[in-house]
Design a protein around this motif. Structure first.
Motif, PDB file in Angstrom:
ATOM      1  N   ILE A  47       0.856  -1.183   0.000  1.00  0.00           N
ATOM      2  CA  ILE A  47       0.000   0.000   0.000  1.00  0.00           C
ATOM      3  C   ILE A  47       0.889   1.230   0.000  1.00  0.00           C
ATOM      4  O   ILE A  47       1.806   1.351   0.815  1.00  0.00           O
ATOM      5  N   ALA A  48       0.617   2.140  -0.942  1.00  0.00           N
ATOM      6  CA  ALA A  48       1.381   3.381  -1.056  1.00  0.00           C
ATOM      7  C   ALA A  48       0.678   4.480  -0.272  1.00  0.00           C
ATOM      8  O   ALA A  48      -0.523   4.705  -0.429  1.00  0.00           O
ATOM      9  N   VAL A  49       1.447   5.149   0.569  1.00  0.00           N
ATOM     10  CA  VAL A  49       0.953   6.292   1.342  1.00  0.00           C
ATOM     11  C   VAL A  49       1.416   7.547   0.606  1.00  0.00           C
ATOM     12  O   VAL A  49       2.608   7.708   0.327  1.00  0.00           O
ATOM     13  N   ALA A  50       0.474   8.406   0.280  1.00  0.00           N
ATOM     14  CA  ALA A  50       0.788   9.619  -0.483  1.00  0.00           C
ATOM     15  C   ALA A  50       1.735  10.518   0.295  1.00  0.00           C
ATOM     16  O   ALA A  50       1.659  10.612   1.531  1.00  0.00           O
ATOM     17  N   ASN A  51       2.635  11.173  -0.449  1.00  0.00           N
ATOM     18  CA  ASN A  51       3.525  12.150   0.179  1.00  0.00           C
ATOM     19  C   ASN A  51       2.684  13.229   0.841  1.00  0.00           C
ATOM     20  O   ASN A  51       1.592  13.549   0.386  1.00  0.00           O
ATOM     21  N   GLY A  52       3.201  13.770   1.911  1.00  0.00           N
ATOM     22  CA  GLY A  52       2.455  14.755   2.682  1.00  0.00           C
ATOM     23  C   GLY A  52       1.692  14.114   3.825  1.00  0.00           C
ATOM     24  O   GLY A  52       1.153  14.801   4.680  1.00  0.00           O
ATOM     25  N   ASN A  53       1.632  12.798   3.839  1.00  0.00           N
ATOM     26  CA  ASN A  53       1.006  12.063   4.928  1.00  0.00           C
ATOM     27  C   ASN A  53       2.092  11.393   5.749  1.00  0.00           C
ATOM     28  O   ASN A  53       3.152  11.055   5.242  1.00  0.00           O
ATOM     29  N   ASP A  54       1.813  11.194   6.999  1.00  0.00           N
ATOM     30  CA  ASP A  54       2.780  10.634   7.933  1.00  0.00           C
ATOM     31  C   ASP A  54       2.742   9.109   7.872  1.00  0.00           C
ATOM     32  O   ASP A  54       1.788   8.482   8.357  1.00  0.00           O
ATOM     33  N   LEU A  55       3.773   8.521   7.274  1.00  0.00           N
ATOM     34  CA  LEU A  55       3.849   7.073   7.115  1.00  0.00           C
ATOM     35  C   LEU A  55       3.735   6.354   8.455  1.00  0.00           C
ATOM     36  O   LEU A  55       3.043   5.342   8.579  1.00  0.00           O
ATOM     37  N   ILE A  56       4.389   6.887   9.478  1.00  0.00           N
ATOM     38  CA  ILE A  56       4.370   6.241  10.794  1.00  0.00           C
ATOM     39  C   ILE A  56       2.977   6.318  11.400  1.00  0.00           C
ATOM     40  O   ILE A  56       2.503   5.351  12.006  1.00  0.00           O
TER      41      ILE A  56
END
Length: 115
Positions: A47-56
């Motif tokens: 699953i790809a988390v969009a940039n600008g969102n906090d992966l952690i």
């Protein structure tokens, strides 16, 4: 991205547990080449988390099984299951991504290069 409920009261055991989870997941986050993620992609687990969102933060909510937050992020496009087009692009670019495992999922995020 919507944040989890406010659990930051001093001395709150839930806060301590949440911070411990964030610390644990942060330590487990690493850069990885897309080629090394091929078998996970083939099983539909990336699953790809969009940039600008906090992966952690996303990983924490997955870990806590916060279905409401996960569904909201999927609906808004803040994260998506990696599709064939994205996989091919990362393969061609020999991309290196940030990744963290929250079994059975592998959450990834593109590394933003400074200008």
């Amino acid at each position: 991205m919507e944040q989890p409920p406010n659990i930051s009261a001093p001395g709150n055991t839930a806060t301590d547990s949440y911070q411990a989870l964030k610390t644990k997941l942060n330590k487990e986050t690493a850069k990885i080449n897309w080629q090394e993620l091929q078998r996970h992609y083939a099983s539909g687990a990336v699953i790809a988390v969009a940039n600008g969102n906090d992966l952690i933060e996303v990983a924490c909510q997955f870990s806590l099984d916060n279905k409401e937050a996960v569904e909201q992020w999927l609906t808004s496009g803040a994260m998506v299951k990696v599709d064939d087009q994205q996989a091919a692009q990362w393969f061609e670019q020999q991309a290196t991504l940030w990744a963290v495992v929250v079994a059975p999922w592998v959450l990834v995020q593109e590394i933003v290069q400074p200008l």
